[in-house]
Structure formats: C-alpha cells, structure tokens
Design a protein around this motif. Structure first.
Motif, PDB file in Angstrom:
ATOM      1  N   TYR A 111     -36.140   7.576 -62.987  1.00 44.08           N
ATOM      2  CA  TYR A 111     -35.571   6.740 -62.359  1.00 44.08           C
ATOM      3  C   TYR A 111     -36.400   5.581 -61.779  1.00 44.08           C
ATOM      4  O   TYR A 111     -35.822   4.973 -62.353  1.00 44.08           O
ATOM      5  N   TRP A 112     -36.943   6.069 -61.730  1.00 45.57           N
ATOM      6  CA  TRP A 112     -37.804   4.957 -60.823  1.00 45.57           C
ATOM      7  C   TRP A 112     -38.519   3.831 -62.006  1.00 45.57           C
ATOM      8  O   TRP A 112     -38.855   3.206 -61.647  1.00 45.57           O
ATOM      9  N   LEU A 113     -39.070   4.853 -62.954  1.00 41.05           N
ATOM     10  CA  LEU A 113     -39.691   4.095 -64.076  1.00 41.05           C
ATOM     11  C   LEU A 113     -38.906   3.906 -64.871  1.00 41.05           C
ATOM     12  O   LEU A 113     -39.216   2.268 -65.055  1.00 41.05           O
ATOM     13  N   LYS A 114     -37.765   3.231 -64.905  1.00 42.05           N
ATOM     14  CA  LYS A 114     -36.464   2.872 -65.822  1.00 42.05           C
ATOM     15  C   LYS A 114     -36.541   1.495 -65.708  1.00 42.05           C
ATOM     16  O   LYS A 114     -36.898   0.731 -65.486  1.00 42.05           O
ATOM     17  N   TYR A 115     -36.367   1.810 -64.057  1.00 48.48           N
ATOM     18  CA  TYR A 115     -35.915   0.092 -63.115  1.00 48.48           C
ATOM     19  C   TYR A 115     -37.134  -0.571 -62.991  1.00 48.48           C
ATOM     20  O   TYR A 115     -37.084  -1.988 -62.415  1.00 48.48           O
ATOM     21  N   TYR A 116     -38.319   0.352 -63.794  1.00 50.29           N
ATOM     22  CA  TYR A 116     -39.441  -0.381 -62.578  1.00 50.29           C
ATOM     23  C   TYR A 116     -39.673  -1.467 -64.411  1.00 50.29           C
ATOM     24  O   TYR A 116     -39.933  -2.190 -64.238  1.00 50.29           O
ATOM     25  N   LYS A 117     -39.344  -0.631 -65.387  1.00 48.58           N
ATOM     26  CA  LYS A 117     -39.806  -1.832 -66.668  1.00 48.58           C
ATOM     27  C   LYS A 117     -39.409  -2.840 -67.230  1.00 48.58           C
ATOM     28  O   LYS A 117     -38.995  -3.179 -67.341  1.00 48.58           O
ATOM     29  N   GLY A 118     -37.300  -2.805 -65.848  1.00 45.88           N
ATOM     30  CA  GLY A 118     -36.440  -3.374 -66.512  1.00 45.88           C
ATOM     31  C   GLY A 118     -35.454  -3.089 -67.388  1.00 45.88           C
ATOM     32  O   GLY A 118     -36.221  -2.958 -68.711  1.00 45.88           O
ATOM     33  N   VAL A 119     -34.083  -3.338 -67.986  1.00 45.91           N
ATOM     34  CA  VAL A 119     -33.354  -2.494 -68.958  1.00 45.91           C
ATOM     35  C   VAL A 119     -32.021  -3.291 -68.772  1.00 45.91           C
ATOM     36  O   VAL A 119     -31.734  -3.857 -68.020  1.00 45.91           O
TER      37      VAL A 119
END
Length: 592
Positions: free
Chosen positions: A370-378
């Motif tokens: 979850y944190w990885l996904k929203y670190y990158k931005g989507v």
C-alpha cells in the motif's frame, strides 16, 4: 572470464568496499569523540563519474539490504514521524522501527527508534519535555521530529516554551524527502477551468498547516479572497472548515454533515445563520485515497506535484542536544544520504523501505505494498468513475539537499523561500495564533552540510532531481495573477518600489518549482500601439531576466516564457488614471 562475470565481481567489490568503510566508521576509527566540533563525513561512498563526464550516467550500485535483527547498540535517539511517504530513505537507513544490524544507521553508531506521531501539538510538547530532561541529565536520548517544511513557521511557536527551558529549536540540515503530489487540494472538477467557482465554497482541512497552505497559495495565485475565520461564512470568499487532522478533514467531506456558520458580508456580522458542508478538502494520503474510494466526486485541483518545493520533510530538534551531539548528527545525515541513493536507484531498496514504513505506521489494513503504491503515485477511478491522482512522494539524496539549501552552483536556498512565503501568509491571516515566527537563520546552520560538500568537492555525486521544461506553451493553467510591478515611465527598467514585489514573485515561483511560468506584459492605451507592443514585451523580458539572474538553477531555460499584449487586453476602461494604472500590469500564469 565472461563480461557478465566481470560485472558481478565488480559489484561484489563495490559492496565490500561500502560495508568495509562503514565498519571502520562504526568502530570509531574515522569519527572520534569531540564536543561540538564539526567532522568530516568519510563514511559516504559516493559513486565516481562516468568516463564521458555525464552526471546522468552515474550508477549507484545496489548495497546489501539491512538485516531485521535490532542492533541494540549505539547512541540512542528517538525520531517522531507522521505517517508520510517522504520518509522512505529514513526507513531504509534504519532497517526497521529500531535500528537493525547491517543498516546505515548502525554503521554510523546510532540506535534510532522511529515512532509514529501524527499530533503536531504532541510533538511540540515532547520537544519541550526532552529539553527539560536533557537539562537534568545530558545522557538522555535525543528527540528529533519530522514536520512539513512549509508548516515550520507555525510549529516554531514552541520556541517560547523552549526558551524557558534554556534552549531553542534547531533544524537538522538534511531532508530525507518531500511530498510530490501526495498533499493536495481536492475539489470539484469545474474548479480546474474556473477557479472563481471556489468563491462561496468551503474547504475542510487541518488549519495553519501544510495542506491548508496549498489551498491558500492556490487562492492567492488566482486572486481569490480568503475568509480565515473558520467560525463564519463569507459568500464572497473561499471559506475553511476546521478538522482535527487530515483524515478527519476527508471524513467531513465523505459524511457531508452540515455545520452552522454566521454569515458575514464585507467583514460585518449579519447575524444570519448558514449551514455549510465541505465542498472540497485539503488532505494527504491516505486522506485522498479515502475520498476517492468511499465517495468520489473530487479531483486534484493543485498539489505538491505542482508546488513541488513546498513540502520538504524537515527535521527539528533542540539546540541543546544538537550542539552536544555533532558527531551523531553528522552520522544521521550520512546514513540518510547513503539510503537516499539506494531508495532512488533500486526497486528492491524502495520495496524494503515501504515494508519498514508499514511496520512503523502500524495501520492494520495498510501493508508495505500500500505505502509503495502511493509513494509512487497513481491515477485511479474513484467511486463515480472519475480518474483522480492519488499519492506521490520522493526520497532525497545528498545532491537534492545541496539544491534544497542553495549550496549548488548558481542555486538559491529554496527552503528559505518556502519558509518565508508560508510564514508570511500564516502570520498575516492568523495574527493572534501566529503574531510572528522564528527567523530561519536562528534555527538553520548549514555547517555540517557544507562540510559534507567540501569533502566531495570536485568528485562526482549522484545527481539531484532536475525538472526539464520543454519549450512549448502551457496547456493547463493552475493559476493566473496580476502583479503590481512598477516600471519607470515609458521604460522597461524597474523602479525602487518594484523590488519588494519582485522578491515576493520570486519566492512564490520557487515554491511552484514544477510549474512553467508565462509572463504576460500589458500597457495602457497611451502612445503609439506598436511602441506599446514592444514596451510590453521588454517589460515581460525584464521580469524573466531578473528571475534568471537571481537563480539560474530555479529558472532554467524553458521554464519562463514571455508574451506581449500591448494595450490590446485592458482589464478596465482606460478612461481614468486609475484604470490606466490597472492596465499597466504584468500577469503571471502558472501551468504545465
């Protein structure tokens, strides 16, 4: 031996050298005990330049990831953080919630405990308590807290309490990362094309902090009146609804419960009661994700992807601890620098940092993925089917910090502009809560960062993030604002009175580091139309040249464009001297 075999052996040698150096550092052979003296940061192993001298081709080899077993040795420090993705480099540097064996933090002789703390007031209280504890016992573990950089002026109100304890605030001269889209103003899609539709509407947010700052800057850039009093409603202004934190701000929109306000007109209380709801929200991840998944209907109007310099992760401590622990501060910066390159360069390191983040933040429904996904931005579809941008942060390395604090060639202290911009805004809007704020130079000492820079002067380092601006026109406007920059009559030279306005423009544009700038020159209708056309161009060019001379790194080629309109686009009638003065203007459009 095959080429592949040579590469593998080469990487093994680099990794061995890296950990050998860090082992020497942790043994004390490089850093020796010394009170308040600056040290050389020999434990950073920065990569060498490619043979062609192209910085963009510098490779940062993957180092072994830290272990999971607590090191349980080293100087103890507590680091309080919000649940914020800008801290990925710090997470990797530590190896876990507490420093682990094989981590960069352990290699620098530190035992760091990372603690989640979303309450800014509690952070302030903890710093005051730590100052008192250090006074009673100098061996007390130090406390560092991370806050949004644009929120530090408001946070600095704790200075008076610290002074009573015999110390003051001190900034760690290093940032582990920044928000890059995660913090945003979410509003109805129509606001993108017509910001004036926000007038008479209400934005829910945590007041006097970073997210409200995004909304305030967007309003200022678009010439929108703001009502700072969250207890009243002004139909001719943008209003605010107070929330106890960024998640509650999102919840106020999702639930849609009305709140009663007293209507004011021209600053006067009408006695009329009005029910208002949250029409928009200033928040950050996971607040933006909650809005999209649970209700939808809002898009990103403006974010830290646009105002890309607004929100660095700034760490503060007490001067009492900082002065007595120069070696430990240097080690902290060293560990962050090493980890920053790893997180920025290698997916394996970033994934590990996200897993550590999940352990630190301890939200049972949010794992490392979850944190990885929203670190990158989507970009995802919300509940209404509208595609919205969610999340987005960046880790910072050593070179990014040189850029942030103005130590690169031709650079400017970006953070100084951020601090002053939002300190002035908050102090002007909330004079009772923030009658003044601490001058930055009383809290920021760049000596340790300069020592690090001096040690590697002439050597190649992993490059900082650099925004490249294509030489094309702005396709999406974020804001449009007229600036009262005074020129000498019939000339493109500035009057002495123009300096203040130009400096404010400079600070505003530094904050909006990811946006292109279009400078539009206008004149009144006095004189020859062709000469007016040329004069408007010359004046717009003068503004661009002034900005570029002040900071070539912040205003590279392609960022600032010039347009001349002469007297063809008056905003009011030229029939009066007042009208003519309003038409002699420079308009600045920000966009991408």
């Amino acid at each position: 031996m095959t080429t592949r075999g040579k590469i593998v052996i080469g990487l093994l040698i680099v990794v061995a050298l890296y950990f050998g150096i860090n082992k020497v550092v942790s043994s004390g052979a490089v850093f020796k005990k010394a009170d308040t003296q600056s040290v050389l940061l020999n434990s950073i192993e920065l990569p060498t330049a490619a043979s062609n001298g192209n910085r963009a081709n510098i490779a940062v080899p993957l180092a072994a990831l830290p272990g999971t077993t607590p090191a349980e040795k080293g100087t103890p420090i507590t680091w309080e953080v919000m649940a914020w993705n800008s801290q990925m480099a710090g997470m990797l540097a530590n190896g876990g919630p507490r420093t682990t064996q094989g981590s960069a933090m352990a290699a620098n002789g530190l035992d760091l405990q990372i603690v989640r703390q979303d309450d800014v007031a509690k952070m302030q209280a903890d710093l005051v308590k730590n100052a008192a504890d250090l006074d009673a016992n100098p061996n007390t573990p130090g406390l560092i807290v991370s806050i949004m950089g644009d929120g530090l002026p408001g946070f600095s109100a704790v200075q008076e309490q610290l002074k009573k304890a015999g110390t003051q605030l001190q900034i760690i001269p290093y940032s582990v990362g920044k928000s890059f889209g995660e913090d945003k103003l979410m509003g109805p899609k129509e606001w993108l094309d017509n910001p004036k539709l926000a007038v008479g509407k209400t934005i829910a947010c945590y007041l006097r902090d970073g997210d409200q700052n995004i909304a305030l800057k967007w309003c200022a850039d678009n010439g929108l009146k703001v009502n700072p009093d969250e207890t009243t409603y002004d139909p001719e202004a943008v209003n605010f609804m107070s929330a106890s934190d960024f998640l509650v701000a999102a919840e106020k929109y999702i639930v849609g419960k009305p709140e009663q306000r007293t209507k004011v007109v021209n600053g006067k209380n009408t006695g009329v009661k009005i029910d208002v709801v949250a029409d928009a929200v200033a928040t950050w991840t996971p607040g933006d994700v909650n809005i999209a998944k649970q209700k939808g209907g809002l898009v990103s109007i403006v974010s830290t992807k646009d105002y890309s310099n607004q929100m660095p992760n700034i760490m503060v401590t007490t001067k009492r601890w900082y002065d007595a622990h120069q070696k430990e501060v240097a080690g902290l910066m060293t560990a962050f620098a090493v980890a920053g390159d790893q997180v920025k360069s290698h997916p394996e390191a970033l994934k590990r940092a996200a897993d550590i983040s999940a352990d630190v933040y301890a939200d049972k429904d949010k794992n490392g993925a979850y944190w990885l996904k929203y670190y990158k931005g989507v970009s995802e579809a919300d509940r209404t089917g509208e595609v919205v941008e969610l999340g987005g942060s960046k880790a910072s390395n050593f070179a990014d910090n040189l850029a942030l604090f103005g130590l690169e060639e031709g650079g400017t202290n970006i953070y100084a502009s951020v601090y002053k911009t939002f300190g002035d805004v908050q102090s002007r809007l909330y004079p009772k809560e923030l009658p003044s704020y601490v001058p930055l130079d009383q809290m920021l000492d760049l000596s340790l960062l300069k020592n690090m820079q001096a040690q590697y002067k002439g050597k190649a380092v992993a490059p900082a993030d650099q925004q490249k601006f294509a030489d094309d026109e702005i396709r999406r406007n974020v804001s449009k604002r007229a600036w009262n920059i005074e020129f000498n009559t019939g000339q493109s030279s500035f009057t002495p009175a123009a300096e203040r306005e130009l400096n404010q423009l400079f600070d505003d544009l530094v904050v909006a580091g990811n946006l292109k700038v279009a400078v539009h020159g206008h004149t009144d209708n006095v004189g020859d139309p062709q000469k007016n056309q040329q004069l408007s161009e010359d004046r717009a060019m003068a503004v661009r040249e002034w900005l570029q001379q002040k900071s070539s790194s912040t205003f590279p080629e392609g960022r600032v464009q010039v347009y001349a309109h002469g007297a063809t686009e008056p905003v009011v009638s030229n029939a009066t001297p007042t009208g003519k003065a309003k038409n002699r203007r420079v308009e600045v459009v920000l966009g991408n």
